[in-house]
Design an enzyme around this catalytic site. Structure first.
Site, PDB file in Angstrom:
ATOM      1  N   ARG A 241      34.497  31.513  37.804  1.00 64.13           N
ATOM      2  CA  ARG A 241      35.422  30.461  38.196  1.00 64.13           C
ATOM      3  C   ARG A 241      35.834  29.582  37.022  1.00 64.13           C
ATOM      4  O   ARG A 241      35.063  29.346  36.107  1.00 64.13           O
ATOM      5  CB  ARG A 241      34.789  29.593  39.290  1.00 64.13           C
ATOM      6  CG  ARG A 241      34.666  30.307  40.618  1.00 64.13           C
ATOM      7  CD  ARG A 241      33.943  29.465  41.637  1.00 64.13           C
ATOM      8  NE  ARG A 241      32.532  29.280  41.289  1.00 64.13           N
ATOM      9  CZ  ARG A 241      31.671  28.610  42.027  1.00 64.13           C
ATOM     10  NH1 ARG A 241      32.089  28.027  43.149  1.00 64.13           N
ATOM     11  NH2 ARG A 241      30.408  28.506  41.670  1.00 64.13           N
TER      12      ARG A 241
ATOM     13  N   ASP B  63      29.396  34.088  37.324  1.00 59.00           N
ATOM     14  CA  ASP B  63      30.348  33.114  37.866  1.00 59.00           C
ATOM     15  C   ASP B  63      31.591  33.113  36.989  1.00 59.00           C
ATOM     16  O   ASP B  63      31.531  32.737  35.819  1.00 59.00           O
ATOM     17  CB  ASP B  63      29.712  31.721  37.909  1.00 59.00           C
ATOM     18  CG  ASP B  63      30.511  30.727  38.741  1.00 59.00           C
ATOM     19  OD1 ASP B  63      31.722  30.952  38.932  1.00 59.00           O
ATOM     20  OD2 ASP B  63      29.930  29.723  39.189  1.00 59.00           O
TER      21      ASP B  63
END
EC number: 3.5.4.25
Length: 203
Positions: A128, A126
């Site tokens: 983000r 991930d």
């Protein structure tokens, strides 16, 4: 990070008329959107969601994930509540971009799970970031949130910028035979908070 507010317009939807606030990250050129509904209070908790862009789920009706279902349910919940917000962040494919997401899907078609596929492409599970949410929330005047999410990283991101998360509202929707393994991986490997019923077979 330099986030610049650009403009606000009306956005009629099946659930009512939202306001759409445009923001630009002047360093990267990324464009982000805040959707608001009704009158938002800076004193009382506001129902809201941080939603990362998912072209396949949000716009192309993909059943490989739960993203589109979550977005629509969040908008409906906000409209039924009478007020709320969605921060729509341009972080396609958990930050790896659309074409890399398609590459990851190709690997998943061959047996990799969503985390393994990212790692095989050389990316973290991930990528983000959420630092852009602070100026966006300041612009729409929100300080206390009832956050619709299953992702503890989003709760942490809110708290780190001084936003009080009064309640985490689970958003478990959209399970189907195409995404059940994906949802299990999000729970077991990415730490998303989902109750066991979400993985049982539907009648």
């Amino acid at each position: 990070m330099s986030i610049k507010y650009v403009a606000t317009s009306k956005l009629p939807t099946p659930w009512g008329v939202f306001a759409m606030h445009g923001f630009e990250d002047t360093e990267t050129g990324k464009e982000h959107v805040a959707l608001t509904f009704g009158t938002l209070s800076s004193d009382a908790p506001v129902l809201g969601r941080i939603h990362s862009e998912c072209l396949t789920g949000d716009a192309l009706f993909s059943l490989r994930c739960d993203c589109g279902f979550q977005l629509q349910t969040a908008m409906q919940n906000i409209a039924e509540t009478g007020s709320g917000f969605i921060l729509y962040l341009r972080q396609e494919g958990r930050g790896i971009g659309l074409l890399n997401k398609i590459r990851a899907y190709e690997l998943q078609d061959k047996g990799a799970n969503t985390v393994e596929a990212n790692e095989q492409l050389g990316f973290p599970a991930d990528m983000r970031k959420y630092d852009m949410i602070q100026p966006m929330l300041e612009q729409i005047g929100v300080k206390h949130v009832r956050l619709m999410t299953n992702n503890p990283r989003k709760v942490k991101a809110m708290k780190e910028i001084g936003i009080e998360v009064v309640e985490r509202v689970p958003l478990q929707v959209g399970k189907n035979r195409y995404n059940e393994a994906y949802l299990k991986t999000k729970s077991t490997e990415l730490g998303h908070m989902m109750s066991e019923y979400h993985f049982t077979d539907e009648d």
